[in-house]
Design an enzyme around this catalytic site. Structure first.
Site, PDB file in Angstrom:
ATOM      1  N   TYR A 133      13.216  91.660  50.619  1.00 28.82           N
ATOM      2  CA  TYR A 133      13.677  91.662  49.224  1.00 28.82           C
ATOM      3  C   TYR A 133      13.513  93.065  48.629  1.00 28.82           C
ATOM      4  O   TYR A 133      14.449  93.602  48.025  1.00 28.82           O
ATOM      5  CB  TYR A 133      12.870  90.628  48.429  1.00 28.82           C
ATOM      6  CG  TYR A 133      13.373  90.389  47.026  1.00 28.82           C
ATOM      7  CD1 TYR A 133      14.583  89.734  46.799  1.00 28.82           C
ATOM      8  CD2 TYR A 133      12.641  90.803  45.908  1.00 28.82           C
ATOM      9  CE1 TYR A 133      15.045  89.493  45.501  1.00 28.82           C
ATOM     10  CE2 TYR A 133      13.089  90.563  44.611  1.00 28.82           C
ATOM     11  CZ  TYR A 133      14.291  89.912  44.418  1.00 28.82           C
ATOM     12  OH  TYR A 133      14.742  89.666  43.140  1.00 28.82           O
ATOM     13  N   SER A 179      15.692  94.286  40.187  1.00 33.24           N
ATOM     14  CA  SER A 179      14.374  93.644  40.089  1.00 33.24           C
ATOM     15  C   SER A 179      13.332  94.740  39.983  1.00 33.24           C
ATOM     16  O   SER A 179      13.564  95.867  40.452  1.00 33.24           O
ATOM     17  CB  SER A 179      14.117  92.813  41.351  1.00 33.24           C
ATOM     18  OG  SER A 179      12.752  92.421  41.410  1.00 33.24           O
TER      19      SER A 179
HETATM   20  N1  LIG Z   1      14.034  84.934  39.177  1.00 32.28           N
HETATM   21  C1  LIG Z   1      13.355  86.063  39.280  1.00 32.28           C
HETATM   22  O1  LIG Z   1      12.110  86.087  39.266  1.00 32.28           O
HETATM   23  C2  LIG Z   1      14.085  87.384  39.379  1.00 32.28           C
HETATM   24  C3  LIG Z   1      13.380  88.549  39.064  1.00 32.28           C
HETATM   25  C4  LIG Z   1      14.033  89.771  39.174  1.00 32.28           C
HETATM   26  C5  LIG Z   1      15.342  89.824  39.573  1.00 32.28           C
HETATM   27  N2  LIG Z   1      16.013  88.693  39.869  1.00 32.28           N
HETATM   28  C6  LIG Z   1      17.379  88.830  40.318  1.00 32.28           C
HETATM   29  O2  LIG Z   1      18.249  88.161  39.426  1.00 32.28           O
HETATM   30  C7  LIG Z   1      19.421  87.728  40.118  1.00 32.28           C
HETATM   31  C8  LIG Z   1      19.667  86.260  39.807  1.00 32.28           C
HETATM   32  O3  LIG Z   1      18.576  85.506  40.306  1.00 32.28           O
HETATM   33  P1  LIG Z   1      18.095  84.109  39.689  1.00 32.28           P
HETATM   34  O4  LIG Z   1      16.639  84.192  39.530  1.00 32.28           O
HETATM   35  O5  LIG Z   1      18.946  83.730  38.547  1.00 32.28           O
HETATM   36  O6  LIG Z   1      18.353  83.165  40.974  1.00 32.28           O
HETATM   37  P2  LIG Z   1      19.067  81.758  41.167  1.00 32.28           P
HETATM   38  O7  LIG Z   1      18.763  80.846  40.047  1.00 32.28           O
HETATM   39  O8  LIG Z   1      18.715  81.368  42.549  1.00 32.28           O
HETATM   40  O9  LIG Z   1      20.625  82.123  41.087  1.00 32.28           O
HETATM   41  C9  LIG Z   1      21.232  82.898  42.074  1.00 32.28           C
HETATM   42  C10 LIG Z   1      22.725  82.904  41.819  1.00 32.28           C
HETATM   43  O10 LIG Z   1      23.354  83.749  42.795  1.00 32.28           O
HETATM   44  C11 LIG Z   1      24.386  82.997  43.465  1.00 32.28           C
HETATM   45  N3  LIG Z   1      24.524  83.519  44.824  1.00 32.28           N
HETATM   46  C12 LIG Z   1      23.540  83.724  45.740  1.00 32.28           C
HETATM   47  N4  LIG Z   1      24.064  84.202  46.870  1.00 32.28           N
HETATM   48  C13 LIG Z   1      25.406  84.306  46.667  1.00 32.28           C
HETATM   49  C14 LIG Z   1      26.498  84.728  47.470  1.00 32.28           C
HETATM   50  N5  LIG Z   1      26.315  85.150  48.734  1.00 32.28           N
HETATM   51  N6  LIG Z   1      27.735  84.695  46.939  1.00 32.28           N
HETATM   52  C15 LIG Z   1      27.946  84.262  45.687  1.00 32.28           C
HETATM   53  N7  LIG Z   1      26.955  83.865  44.863  1.00 32.28           N
HETATM   54  C16 LIG Z   1      25.699  83.876  45.358  1.00 32.28           C
HETATM   55  C17 LIG Z   1      23.892  81.535  43.394  1.00 32.28           C
HETATM   56  O11 LIG Z   1      24.948  80.598  43.532  1.00 32.28           O
HETATM   57  P3  LIG Z   1      25.288  79.889  44.956  1.00 32.28           P
HETATM   58  O12 LIG Z   1      23.981  79.683  45.662  1.00 32.28           O
HETATM   59  O13 LIG Z   1      26.007  78.626  44.608  1.00 32.28           O
HETATM   60  O14 LIG Z   1      26.166  80.856  45.653  1.00 32.28           O
HETATM   61  C18 LIG Z   1      23.351  81.515  41.966  1.00 32.28           C
HETATM   62  O15 LIG Z   1      24.402  81.385  41.044  1.00 32.28           O
HETATM   63  C19 LIG Z   1      19.171  88.024  41.600  1.00 32.28           C
HETATM   64  O16 LIG Z   1      19.814  89.211  41.968  1.00 32.28           O
HETATM   65  C20 LIG Z   1      17.667  88.195  41.658  1.00 32.28           C
HETATM   66  O17 LIG Z   1      17.264  88.998  42.735  1.00 32.28           O
HETATM   67  C21 LIG Z   1      15.424  87.457  39.776  1.00 32.28           C
END
Ligand SMILES: NC(=O)c1ccc[n+]([C@@H]2O[C@H](COP(=O)([O-])OP(=O)(O)OC[C@H]3O[C@@H](n4cnc5c(N)ncnc54)[C@H](OP(=O)(O)O)[C@@H]3O)[C@@H](O)[C@H]2O)c1
Length: 256
Positions: free
Chosen positions: A162, A149
């Site tokens: 975070y 991120s």
């Molecule tokens: N959205 C943003 O603004 C943003 C910006 C920068 C970086 N990111 C990063 O991008 C990545 C994906 O985020 P996203 O925005 O796509 O979020 P999201 O829609 O909430 O998806 C998160 C994913 O991670 C899985 N997950 C979470 N904890 C887990 C665990 N302990 N074991 C296995 N799976 C797990 C969730 O599935 P389950 O809950 O079913 O396990 C889900 O598939 C993250 O690392 C986040 O920090 C996001």
């Protein structure tokens, strides 16, 4: 676990010979990366905790296999390794993407919030990468892509846990890149800004989602890094919404 055979109409693409595993592949950015890799012909394994969400995702990704595991749990990660060893015998692309986001002032951040962020966003990278490394070492084109991120390089208020996890994850990724380079394993860090996924619901102000990155934008960055010739490594990608950071996407007054 849900084993599916590749759909008959899937065409060979530029990742046709690759086995790619995506943690957090059940929704959001991980699902978009899985779809992008599948369009290039890769065999996908999507990992998450919620079986229903995984089944849903597997239906949306051509030929995908889903595996339910908590990437913060050592025994789940061991099961994942055993499954991968048995089913595929190697791994070409590992995308460490699973993560959580907590938006709270430091004074209200509990130890449980802290541990959840550190466990999901940092310790999981250690566990999954160390467990699956022997399978990556069997690949002729091994590549690790860590979805971090911009909060791994920039401090944001109300993001102490975070930011700590993502700053740590970036440090970990940079060390990994140096240690694995002599083994021919490419390591890429992708640092997206605010992206329109479920995580955007965590902010305490209304967000104009149209101004955020879309999961497909992050997936495109990951795909571009994967498609570089083996001689070229993309070390880091810092990807931000063109209209500015999350403050600029605020719709109006505070929600809570
Ligand atoms: N959205 C943003 O603004 C943003 C910006 C920068 C970086 N990111 C990063 O991008 C990545 C994906 O985020 P996203 O925005 O796509 O979020 P999201 O829609 O909430 O998806 C998160 C994913 O991670 C899985 N997950 C979470 N904890 C887990 C665990 N302990 N074991 C296995 N799976 C797990 C969730 O599935 P389950 O809950 O079913 O396990 C889900 O598939 C993250 O690392 C986040 O920090 C996001």
């Amino acid at each position: 676990m849900n084993l599916k055979s590749p759909t008959p109409d899937s065409k060979p693409g530029r990742l046709a010979d690759r086995v790619a595993l995506i943690t957090g592949g059940s929704r959001g950015i991980g699902l978009a990366i899985a779809q992008a890799c599948a369009r290039e012909g890769a065999q996908l394994i999507v990992v998450g905790r919620d079986r229903k969400a995984l089944d849903n995702a597997a239906k949306r990704v051509s030929g995908a296999v889903s595996f339910a595991a908590d990437v913060t749990d050592e025994s789940d990660v061991r099961r994942l390794f055993q499954f991968m060893q048995r089913q595929f015998g190697r791994l070409d692309i590992l995308v460490n993407n699973a993560g959580v986001f907590i938006y709270k002032p430091f004074t209200r951040t509990t130890l449980s919030d802290w541990n959840r962020n550190l466990g999901s966003n940092l310790t999981s990278l250690f566990l999954v990468t160390q467990a699956l490394l022997p399978l990556l070492e069997r690949s002729s084109k091994p590549h690790i892509v860590n979805i971090l991120s911009i909060a791994g390089r920039v401090a944001f208020p109300k993001c102490s846990a975070y930011c700590a996890s993502k700053f740590g994850a970036l440090g970990f990724t940079r060390v990994l890149a140096k240690e694995l380079r002599p083994k021919g394993i490419r390591v890429t860090a992708i640092l997206p800004g605010a992206t329109s996924t479920r995580m955007a619901d965590e902010f305490d102000f209304p967000v104009d989602r149209k101004k955020l990155l879309q999961p497909e934008d992050v997936a495109e960055a990951a795909r571009a890094a994967m498609l570089q010739p083996a001689r070229a490594t993309v070390d880091e990608i810092f990807l931000t919404p063109s209209q500015g950071d999350i403050a600029a996407t605020t719709k109006g007054k505070k929600r809570r």
